[in-house]
Write a protein that holds these residues in place. Structure first.
Motif, short mmCIF file in Angstrom:
data_model
loop_
_atom_site.label_atom_id
_atom_site.label_comp_id
_atom_site.label_asym_id
_atom_site.label_seq_id
_atom_site.Cartn_x
_atom_site.Cartn_y
_atom_site.Cartn_z
N ALA A 27 0.85 -1.19 0.00
CA ALA A 27 0.00 0.00 0.00
C ALA A 27 0.88 1.23 0.00
O ALA A 27 1.96 1.25 0.62
CB ALA A 27 -0.92 0.00 1.21
N ALA A 28 0.44 2.27 -0.69
CA ALA A 28 1.18 3.53 -0.66
C ALA A 28 0.92 4.27 0.64
O ALA A 28 1.80 4.93 1.19
CB ALA A 28 0.80 4.40 -1.86
N HIS A 29 -0.33 4.20 1.15
CA HIS A 29 -0.74 4.91 2.35
C HIS A 29 -1.57 3.99 3.24
O HIS A 29 -2.22 3.07 2.73
CB HIS A 29 -1.62 6.13 2.00
CG HIS A 29 -1.14 6.92 0.83
ND1 HIS A 29 -1.65 6.75 -0.45
CD2 HIS A 29 -0.19 7.89 0.74
CE1 HIS A 29 -1.04 7.58 -1.28
NE2 HIS A 29 -0.15 8.28 -0.59
N PRO A 30 -1.59 4.23 4.54
CA PRO A 30 -2.54 3.50 5.39
C PRO A 30 -3.96 3.78 4.92
O PRO A 30 -4.31 4.95 4.73
CB PRO A 30 -2.29 4.08 6.78
CG PRO A 30 -0.97 4.77 6.72
CD PRO A 30 -0.82 5.23 5.30
N ASP A 31 -4.72 2.79 4.68
CA ASP A 31 -6.12 2.73 4.23
C ASP A 31 -6.25 2.28 2.78
O ASP A 31 -7.31 1.83 2.37
CB ASP A 31 -6.93 4.01 4.47
CG ASP A 31 -6.71 5.14 3.45
OD1 ASP A 31 -5.86 5.01 2.55
OD2 ASP A 31 -7.39 6.17 3.58
N LEU B 59 6.48 9.79 -3.42
CA LEU B 59 6.98 8.42 -3.42
C LEU B 59 7.83 8.18 -4.65
O LEU B 59 7.40 8.43 -5.78
CB LEU B 59 5.80 7.46 -3.36
CG LEU B 59 6.03 6.05 -2.82
CD1 LEU B 59 6.72 6.07 -1.47
CD2 LEU B 59 4.70 5.32 -2.73
N ASP B 60 9.04 7.69 -4.42
CA ASP B 60 9.96 7.39 -5.52
C ASP B 60 9.91 5.89 -5.81
O ASP B 60 10.22 5.07 -4.94
CB ASP B 60 11.38 7.81 -5.14
CG ASP B 60 12.36 7.58 -6.27
OD1 ASP B 60 12.84 6.43 -6.41
OD2 ASP B 60 12.65 8.53 -7.02
N ALA B 61 9.53 5.52 -7.03
CA ALA B 61 9.33 4.11 -7.37
C ALA B 61 10.62 3.32 -7.25
O ALA B 61 10.62 2.16 -6.79
CB ALA B 61 8.75 3.98 -8.77
N PRO C 93 -0.53 9.68 -8.03
CA PRO C 93 0.86 9.36 -8.39
C PRO C 93 1.55 8.43 -7.40
O PRO C 93 2.40 7.61 -7.80
CB PRO C 93 1.55 10.73 -8.44
CG PRO C 93 0.63 11.67 -7.75
CD PRO C 93 -0.76 11.13 -7.92
N ASP C 94 1.23 8.52 -6.11
CA ASP C 94 1.84 7.59 -5.15
C ASP C 94 1.38 6.16 -5.40
O ASP C 94 2.16 5.21 -5.25
CB ASP C 94 1.48 7.99 -3.72
CG ASP C 94 2.36 9.10 -3.17
OD1 ASP C 94 3.29 9.52 -3.88
OD2 ASP C 94 2.11 9.56 -2.04
N HIS C 95 0.11 5.99 -5.79
CA HIS C 95 -0.39 4.65 -6.08
C HIS C 95 0.31 4.08 -7.31
O HIS C 95 0.71 2.92 -7.33
CB HIS C 95 -1.90 4.68 -6.30
CG HIS C 95 -2.67 5.11 -5.10
ND1 HIS C 95 -4.02 5.39 -5.16
CD2 HIS C 95 -2.29 5.31 -3.81
CE1 HIS C 95 -4.44 5.74 -3.95
NE2 HIS C 95 -3.40 5.70 -3.12
#
Length: 423
Positions: free
Chosen positions: A32-36, A111-113, A140-142
């Protein structure tokens, strides 16, 4: 604010095929990129997979501290702490309180892939399946998390992608949505109730912001995640399956990783393939990707000359040990498909090739097989974890090529087989 696409707009007739939970019965790592993200996208699937015996782990790239850009440093730290607590509470509601959670603490909204892929590589090692955000998701983070997971996942892991903001911000007819790879999991009453409770544990996202800002996940967005269904996309590999993977398979165990000599599937497929050959005899045949050479003697009995090869050194050694005069050659090399053929049998290999190599192989088939010659393709109807596409997509490439005319079509629950004549 962007307009939100209503959930009912995504209803499809027919709906995507059902998701097979047996795909998640080994070690499953959810990224996951973020919690949730994980709860929104696949909370019900995680709940069901855990009940079915899947060994789940969760990797969360960021703490989601930048959800409200106006926050100062202490405000962001407080939000990060709140979101970490919310995730723990949500996992408890999903019955996943004991699942290992790897929190990477990377910068939210930046977030850097590549950096994430490096951090994921040791965490994904040995995974049987990886669920990560869809690379086409409009956040973009996803997208970065999806690309990182694809880069870091082992070749043996089956990849699945879950959309999130796709549902609210894109349209169902957007050509970027890979419907051909979609599978839908229907939540039972228990999973649906657990997901609702879990989502209620994220008040920092579903309620007003710290300064009275509108919710990040307001009611019109949240409705997309309470439909009783979750849709994921198979995330195919972009590259061909590596030769080292096959060398490893053929050198392990008894040297016959697919039980080609003994399994009913393999014995039946050989019998059907041989029965489908339109001619009793052929002048010059080729069998690339021969594997252990289980089919070779029967083909050789129908051909005046048969060239046999495999791109795996270990497979060539196994075939030679069985008395088959195989050579090492990789598709689309001329050594694997020499000119002047009137028969080419290509079985259980084309779906392992990347798009460019598959196109080049089809071109080589058209060059190597004389007009009036036959091409046989046969593949398992499943989708190997290390294959860029499934059997259906692979066969369509040849069936839609005007240089080949379909003669025989065999479709059953186990495999696809087509005989095509070079026009």
């Amino acid at each position: 604010m962007r307009p939100v696409t209503p959930p009912q707009a995504w209803l499809r007739d027919p709906p995507p095929p059902p998701f097979d939970l047996t795909a998640l019965t080994g070690r499953v790592v959810v990224v996951a990129a973020h919690p949730d993200d994980e709860t929104l996208g696949v909370g019900g699937l995680m709940h069901a997979a855990h009940r079915a015996g899947g060994r789940l782990e969760l990797v969360v790239a960021t703490d989601g501290e930048a959800a409200f850009p106006g926050l100062d440093g202490p405000g962001r730290a407080a939000l990060a702490a709140a979101r970490r607590r919310e995730l723990d509470d949500a996992l408890d509601e999903l019955g996943l309180g004991e699942v290992a959670v790897h929190r990477l603490g990377m910068p939210d909204s930046a977030l850097d892939a590549d950096e994430l892929a490096a951090a994921l590589e040791p965490l994904l090692r040995g995974a049987d399946a990886v669920l990560a955000p869809w690379t086409g998701d409009p956040h973009p983070d996803h997208a970065a998390a999806g690309h990182a997971a694809a880069a870091a996942a082992p070749v043996t892991a089956t990849g699945w992608a879950y959309p999130i903001w796709t549902w609210a911000w894109l349209r169902p007819d957007d050509p970027a949505v890979p419907w051909r790879h979609a599978r839908t999991h229907r939540l039972d009453d228990d999973s649906r109730a657990a997901k609702r409770r879990a989502l209620a544990r994220f008040p920092s996202q579903t309620g007003p912001g710290p300064g009275g800002e509108p919710p990040i996940v307001g009611p019109e967005v949240l409705a997309h995640f309470d439909t009783g269904a979750e849709t994921v996309f198979r995330a195919p590999r972009a590259a061909s399956a590596p030769r080292e993977r096959f060398d490893e398979l053929y050198t392990g165990g008894d040297g016959d990783p697919w039980d080609t000599r003994t399994s009913w599937y393999e014995r039946r497929k050989r019998a059907v393939l041989l029965a489908c050959l339109p001619r009793e005899r052929y002048r010059h045949g080729a069998e690339p990707a021969c594997g252990t050479g289980a089919l070779t003697p029967a083909l050789a009995a129908r051909c005046d000359r048969l060239d046999v090869s495999d791109f795996s050194e270990a497979a060539v050694a196994a075939a030679r040990a069985a008395g088959v005069a195989a050579v090492r050659a990789a598709l689309p090399d001329a050594a694997a498909l020499p000119g002047g053929l009137d028969l080419a049998v290509v079985s259980e290999v084309l779906y392992y090739l990347d798009d460019a190599t598959l196109v080049a192989t089809v071109d080589r088939l058209a060059e190597a097989v004389d007009p009036g010659g036959d091409v046989v393709v046969a593949h398992w109807r499943g989708w190997p974890a290390d294959a860029p596409r499934d059997a259906g997509a692979t066969h369509r490439v040849l069936l839609e090529d005007p240089r080949f005319t379909p003669l025989v079509s065999h479709v059953d629950e186990g495999f696809l087989l087509h005989v095509l004549r070079r026009a």
